[in-house]
Design a protein around this motif. Structure first.
Motif, PDB file in Angstrom:
ATOM      1  N   TRP A   1     -16.570  -8.946   4.041  1.00  0.00           N
ATOM      2  CA  TRP A   1     -15.774  -9.842   3.193  1.00  0.00           C
ATOM      3  C   TRP A   1     -15.319  -9.137   1.920  1.00  0.00           C
ATOM      4  N   ALA A   2     -16.231  -8.428   1.291  1.00  0.00           N
ATOM      5  CA  ALA A   2     -15.879  -7.695   0.073  1.00  0.00           C
ATOM      6  C   ALA A   2     -14.852  -6.609   0.383  1.00  0.00           C
ATOM      7  N   ALA A   3     -14.979  -5.980   1.541  1.00  0.00           N
ATOM      8  CA  ALA A   3     -14.024  -4.940   1.938  1.00  0.00           C
ATOM      9  C   ALA A   3     -12.635  -5.531   2.131  1.00  0.00           C
ATOM     10  N   ASP A   4     -12.567  -6.670   2.793  1.00  0.00           N
ATOM     11  CA  ASP A   4     -11.257  -7.315   2.983  1.00  0.00           C
ATOM     12  C   ASP A   4     -10.637  -7.701   1.647  1.00  0.00           C
ATOM     13  N   ASP A   5     -11.467  -8.191   0.729  1.00  0.00           N
ATOM     14  CA  ASP A   5     -10.957  -8.523  -0.606  1.00  0.00           C
ATOM     15  C   ASP A   5     -10.448  -7.281  -1.329  1.00  0.00           C
ATOM     16  N   LEU A   6     -11.173  -6.177  -1.205  1.00  0.00           N
ATOM     17  CA  LEU A   6     -10.767  -4.935  -1.857  1.00  0.00           C
ATOM     18  C   LEU A   6      -9.455  -4.415  -1.274  1.00  0.00           C
ATOM     19  N   VAL A   7      -9.298  -4.493   0.045  1.00  0.00           N
ATOM     20  CA  VAL A   7      -8.046  -4.065   0.675  1.00  0.00           C
ATOM     21  C   VAL A   7      -6.903  -4.961   0.214  1.00  0.00           C
ATOM     22  N   GLN A   8      -7.150  -6.265   0.182  1.00  0.00           N
ATOM     23  CA  GLN A   8      -6.118  -7.205  -0.263  1.00  0.00           C
ATOM     24  C   GLN A   8      -5.695  -6.908  -1.701  1.00  0.00           C
ATOM     25  N   ASP A   9      -6.666  -6.683  -2.572  1.00  0.00           N
ATOM     26  CA  ASP A   9      -6.360  -6.355  -3.969  1.00  0.00           C
ATOM     27  C   ASP A   9      -5.584  -5.049  -4.074  1.00  0.00           C
ATOM     28  N   THR A  10      -5.964  -4.078  -3.256  1.00  0.00           N
ATOM     29  CA  THR A  10      -5.267  -2.788  -3.254  1.00  0.00           C
ATOM     30  C   THR A  10      -3.822  -2.956  -2.818  1.00  0.00           C
ATOM     31  N   LEU A  11      -3.604  -3.722  -1.756  1.00  0.00           N
ATOM     32  CA  LEU A  11      -2.238  -3.936  -1.265  1.00  0.00           C
ATOM     33  C   LEU A  11      -1.404  -4.724  -2.272  1.00  0.00           C
ATOM     34  N   GLU A  12      -2.014  -5.697  -2.922  1.00  0.00           N
ATOM     35  CA  GLU A  12      -1.287  -6.452  -3.954  1.00  0.00           C
ATOM     36  C   GLU A  12      -0.874  -5.542  -5.097  1.00  0.00           C
ATOM     37  N   ARG A  13      -1.805  -4.712  -5.539  1.00  0.00           N
ATOM     38  CA  ARG A  13      -1.491  -3.790  -6.633  1.00  0.00           C
ATOM     39  C   ARG A  13      -0.413  -2.806  -6.200  1.00  0.00           C
ATOM     40  N   ALA A  14      -0.484  -2.327  -4.974  1.00  0.00           N
ATOM     41  CA  ALA A  14       0.523  -1.389  -4.469  1.00  0.00           C
ATOM     42  C   ALA A  14       1.898  -2.045  -4.450  1.00  0.00           C
ATOM     43  N   CYS A  15       1.958  -3.286  -4.016  1.00  0.00           N
ATOM     44  CA  CYS A  15       3.247  -3.986  -3.977  1.00  0.00           C
ATOM     45  C   CYS A  15       3.776  -4.258  -5.387  1.00  0.00           C
ATOM     46  N   ASP A  16       2.882  -4.620  -6.290  1.00  0.00           N
ATOM     47  CA  ASP A  16       3.297  -4.880  -7.673  1.00  0.00           C
ATOM     48  C   ASP A  16       3.784  -3.620  -8.378  1.00  0.00           C
ATOM     49  N   ARG A  17       3.205  -2.487  -8.010  1.00  0.00           N
ATOM     50  CA  ARG A  17       3.510  -1.233  -8.714  1.00  0.00           C
ATOM     51  C   ARG A  17       4.173  -0.204  -7.806  1.00  0.00           C
ATOM     52  N   TRP A  18       4.895  -0.697  -6.830  1.00  0.00           N
ATOM     53  CA  TRP A  18       5.528   0.186  -5.848  1.00  0.00           C
ATOM     54  C   TRP A  18       6.423   1.227  -6.510  1.00  0.00           C
ATOM     55  N   GLN A  19       7.061   0.857  -7.605  1.00  0.00           N
ATOM     56  CA  GLN A  19       7.975   1.778  -8.290  1.00  0.00           C
ATOM     57  C   GLN A  19       7.248   2.980  -8.876  1.00  0.00           C
ATOM     58  N   LEU A  20       5.926   2.914  -9.024  1.00  0.00           N
ATOM     59  CA  LEU A  20       5.153   4.030  -9.563  1.00  0.00           C
ATOM     60  C   LEU A  20       4.864   5.110  -8.522  1.00  0.00           C
ATOM     61  N   TRP A  21       4.985   4.742  -7.241  1.00  0.00           N
ATOM     62  CA  TRP A  21       4.752   5.732  -6.186  1.00  0.00           C
ATOM     63  C   TRP A  21       5.989   6.610  -6.075  1.00  0.00           C
ATOM     64  N   LYS A  22       5.756   7.916  -6.019  1.00  0.00           N
ATOM     65  CA  LYS A  22       6.863   8.859  -5.909  1.00  0.00           C
ATOM     66  C   LYS A  22       7.166   9.094  -4.445  1.00  0.00           C
ATOM     67  N   ALA A  23       8.388   8.773  -4.031  1.00  0.00           N
ATOM     68  CA  ALA A  23       8.792   8.964  -2.636  1.00  0.00           C
ATOM     69  C   ALA A  23       8.599  10.430  -2.259  1.00  0.00           C
TER      70      ALA A  23
END
Length: 173
Positions: free
Chosen positions: A27-49
């Motif tokens: 359960w904690a792992a799923d929450d951590l993955v969800q939080d990671t994906l949310e942060r990635a989507c929120d900050r997608w512009q910070l990732w360098k293609a």
């Protein structure tokens, strides 16, 4: 964004595997993955293609995990040394499920050693990638990995020494 979404979705199994190994709880792992994906989507512009998406996601996950651990420690107000509760974690003599002990032994490793061990062995990342994800020098990665492997061997073999009692030293002038 469709291409980016497909790239992101391809990383989910690796993120879940690492999160499960880090937290020791589905359960904690799923929450951590969800939080990671949310942060990635929120900050997608910070990732360098063109840069390593997996390393970027693992960096986000690492930072979220460390922040969560720190927050939990502040909220708890105290730390429990794993060696103080070792008798509660000990496997009963003659237990046949030693394979399950690996997870428990991994959780007995210091957090910084466990992270490096899992990133190198489970995720097959290079030392340089692990150093970038965790924000530590490559030499420190190699040192932590070596200590983690040695300690894990001791724990799995049952030869891990219990901490000795601390003998106060006398001050000499």
């Amino acid at each position: 964004m469709a291409f980016q979404t497909a790239q992101l979705e391809m990383q989910i199994p690796q993120l879940r595997r690492y999160a499960r190994a880090l937290t020791g709880d589905a359960w904690a792992a799923d929450d951590l993955v969800q939080d990671t994906l949310e942060r990635a989507c929120d900050r997608w512009q910070l990732w360098k293609a063109g840069s390593d998406l997996r390393a970027w996601l693992f960096t986000l996950m690492h930072n979220l995990f460390v922040d969560g651990v720190r927050r939990a420690m502040r909220q708890a107000g105290q730390r429990v040394d794993i060696d103080d509760v070792a008798q509660e974690l000990a496997t009963p003599a003659g237990s046949t499920d030693q394979v399950l002990d690996l997870q428990r032994c991994l959780l007995r490793l210091p957090e910084e050693q466990r992270e490096v061990l899992l990133l190198v062995t489970l995720q097959d990342l290079t030392y340089e990638e692990v150093a970038r994800i965790t924000g530590i020098p490559v030499g420190t990665v190699m040192s932590r990995l070596s200590r983690a492997r040695a300690r894990l061997r001791e724990l799995m073999d049952g030869t891990a020494a219990m901490p000795a009692t601390v003998v106060p030293l006398k001050r000499l002038k």
